[in-house]
Design a protein around this motif. Sequence first.
Motif, PDB file in Angstrom:
ATOM      1  N   ARG A   1      32.404  35.453  42.537  1.00  0.00           N
ATOM      2  CA  ARG A   1      33.521  34.815  41.832  1.00  0.00           C
ATOM      3  C   ARG A   1      34.777  35.673  41.939  1.00  0.00           C
ATOM      4  N   ARG A   2      34.633  36.971  41.752  1.00  0.00           N
ATOM      5  CA  ARG A   2      35.783  37.870  41.850  1.00  0.00           C
ATOM      6  C   ARG A   2      36.367  37.835  43.261  1.00  0.00           C
ATOM      7  N   LYS A   3      35.492  37.842  44.257  1.00  0.00           N
ATOM      8  CA  LYS A   3      35.941  37.801  45.641  1.00  0.00           C
ATOM      9  C   LYS A   3      36.712  36.507  45.913  1.00  0.00           C
ATOM     10  N   ALA A   4      36.217  35.380  45.409  1.00  0.00           N
ATOM     11  CA  ALA A   4      36.884  34.094  45.595  1.00  0.00           C
ATOM     12  C   ALA A   4      38.238  34.067  44.879  1.00  0.00           C
ATOM     13  N   LEU A   5      38.292  34.620  43.668  1.00  0.00           N
ATOM     14  CA  LEU A   5      39.545  34.653  42.919  1.00  0.00           C
ATOM     15  C   LEU A   5      40.578  35.542  43.607  1.00  0.00           C
ATOM     16  N   LEU A   6      40.149  36.686  44.104  1.00  0.00           N
ATOM     17  CA  LEU A   6      41.057  37.573  44.838  1.00  0.00           C
ATOM     18  C   LEU A   6      41.632  36.856  46.059  1.00  0.00           C
ATOM     19  N   ALA A   7      40.763  36.168  46.788  1.00  0.00           N
ATOM     20  CA  ALA A   7      41.211  35.446  47.974  1.00  0.00           C
ATOM     21  C   ALA A   7      42.201  34.350  47.595  1.00  0.00           C
ATOM     22  N   ARG A   8      41.937  33.648  46.498  1.00  0.00           N
ATOM     23  CA  ARG A   8      42.822  32.556  46.072  1.00  0.00           C
ATOM     24  C   ARG A   8      44.191  33.093  45.654  1.00  0.00           C
ATOM     25  N   VAL A   9      44.198  34.157  44.867  1.00  0.00           N
ATOM     26  CA  VAL A   9      45.466  34.742  44.419  1.00  0.00           C
ATOM     27  C   VAL A   9      46.280  35.201  45.629  1.00  0.00           C
TER      28      VAL A   9
ATOM     29  N   LEU B   1      52.812  38.958  39.180  1.00  0.00           N
ATOM     30  CA  LEU B   1      51.493  39.266  38.612  1.00  0.00           C
ATOM     31  C   LEU B   1      51.627  39.858  37.214  1.00  0.00           C
ATOM     32  N   ARG B   2      52.598  40.752  37.039  1.00  0.00           N
ATOM     33  CA  ARG B   2      52.806  41.372  35.726  1.00  0.00           C
ATOM     34  C   ARG B   2      53.224  40.323  34.695  1.00  0.00           C
ATOM     35  N   ALA B   3      54.065  39.377  35.102  1.00  0.00           N
ATOM     36  CA  ALA B   3      54.496  38.318  34.185  1.00  0.00           C
ATOM     37  C   ALA B   3      53.325  37.410  33.797  1.00  0.00           C
ATOM     38  N   LEU B   4      52.420  37.179  34.733  1.00  0.00           N
ATOM     39  CA  LEU B   4      51.296  36.280  34.471  1.00  0.00           C
ATOM     40  C   LEU B   4      50.163  36.938  33.688  1.00  0.00           C
ATOM     41  N   THR B   5      49.923  38.236  33.958  1.00  0.00           N
ATOM     42  CA  THR B   5      48.732  38.879  33.380  1.00  0.00           C
ATOM     43  C   THR B   5      49.012  40.182  32.651  1.00  0.00           C
ATOM     44  N   GLY B   6      50.206  40.740  32.849  1.00  0.00           N
ATOM     45  CA  GLY B   6      50.495  42.046  32.269  1.00  0.00           C
ATOM     46  C   GLY B   6      50.075  43.198  33.159  1.00  0.00           C
ATOM     47  N   LYS B   7      49.526  42.874  34.339  1.00  0.00           N
ATOM     48  CA  LYS B   7      49.084  43.914  35.277  1.00  0.00           C
ATOM     49  C   LYS B   7      49.719  43.664  36.634  1.00  0.00           C
ATOM     50  N   PRO B   8      50.180  44.721  37.314  1.00  0.00           N
ATOM     51  CA  PRO B   8      50.912  44.550  38.566  1.00  0.00           C
ATOM     52  C   PRO B   8      50.042  44.448  39.823  1.00  0.00           C
ATOM     53  N   SER B   9      48.737  44.525  39.661  1.00  0.00           N
ATOM     54  CA  SER B   9      47.861  44.554  40.825  1.00  0.00           C
ATOM     55  C   SER B   9      46.551  43.832  40.517  1.00  0.00           C
ATOM     56  N   CYS B  10      46.038  43.117  41.502  1.00  0.00           N
ATOM     57  CA  CYS B  10      44.751  42.443  41.328  1.00  0.00           C
ATOM     58  C   CYS B  10      43.617  43.445  41.127  1.00  0.00           C
ATOM     59  N   ALA B  11      43.756  44.630  41.676  1.00  0.00           N
ATOM     60  CA  ALA B  11      42.713  45.653  41.547  1.00  0.00           C
ATOM     61  C   ALA B  11      42.515  46.069  40.093  1.00  0.00           C
ATOM     62  N   LEU B  12      43.540  45.894  39.275  1.00  0.00           N
ATOM     63  CA  LEU B  12      43.458  46.278  37.866  1.00  0.00           C
ATOM     64  C   LEU B  12      42.941  45.157  36.971  1.00  0.00           C
ATOM     65  N   MET B  13      42.786  43.956  37.526  1.00  0.00           N
ATOM     66  CA  MET B  13      42.432  42.778  36.738  1.00  0.00           C
ATOM     67  C   MET B  13      40.936  42.521  36.718  1.00  0.00           C
ATOM     68  N   ASP B  14      40.463  42.032  35.565  1.00  0.00           N
ATOM     69  CA  ASP B  14      39.091  41.555  35.509  1.00  0.00           C
ATOM     70  C   ASP B  14      39.087  40.095  35.984  1.00  0.00           C
ATOM     71  N   GLU B  15      37.917  39.462  35.991  1.00  0.00           N
ATOM     72  CA  GLU B  15      37.818  38.100  36.514  1.00  0.00           C
ATOM     73  C   GLU B  15      38.666  37.110  35.718  1.00  0.00           C
ATOM     74  N   GLU B  16      38.714  37.253  34.415  1.00  0.00           N
ATOM     75  CA  GLU B  16      39.506  36.335  33.585  1.00  0.00           C
ATOM     76  C   GLU B  16      40.995  36.458  33.909  1.00  0.00           C
ATOM     77  N   GLU B  17      41.465  37.670  34.104  1.00  0.00           N
ATOM     78  CA  GLU B  17      42.873  37.890  34.452  1.00  0.00           C
ATOM     79  C   GLU B  17      43.181  37.359  35.849  1.00  0.00           C
TER      80      GLU B  17
END
Length: 94
Positions: free
Chosen positions: A22-30, A48-64
């Motif tokens: 799931r994480r791999k699919a979400l990363l690919a989609r983003v 990304l920061r505006a949407l989740t508060g984090k500037p990088s996908c590497a810092l995000m969990d699956e929900e983010e």
Amino acid sequence: MTKPTSPKTHRQEAPKLPLTPRRKALLARVHALAKELGLEGDGYRLVLRALTGKPSCALMDEEELYEAALGLEALRQEREDNSAQALRREFGWA
């Protein structure tokens, strides 16, 4: 003589999150949506920061990552809607 040192950055270390399917699919989609929208570099990180508060996908969990994908989908849809409206105005259909 000592060499000058550069100031330390306050860069956040990426957590070691498991790469689930799931994480791999979400990363690919983003990343695909960002490319489609022409987002790169600082602009990409700002969105990304505006949407989740984090500037990088590497810092995000699956929900983010899911929230980032939804936000980018909304931006894409808004862009498509604006393009359609512009065409209707241009040809006098609106």
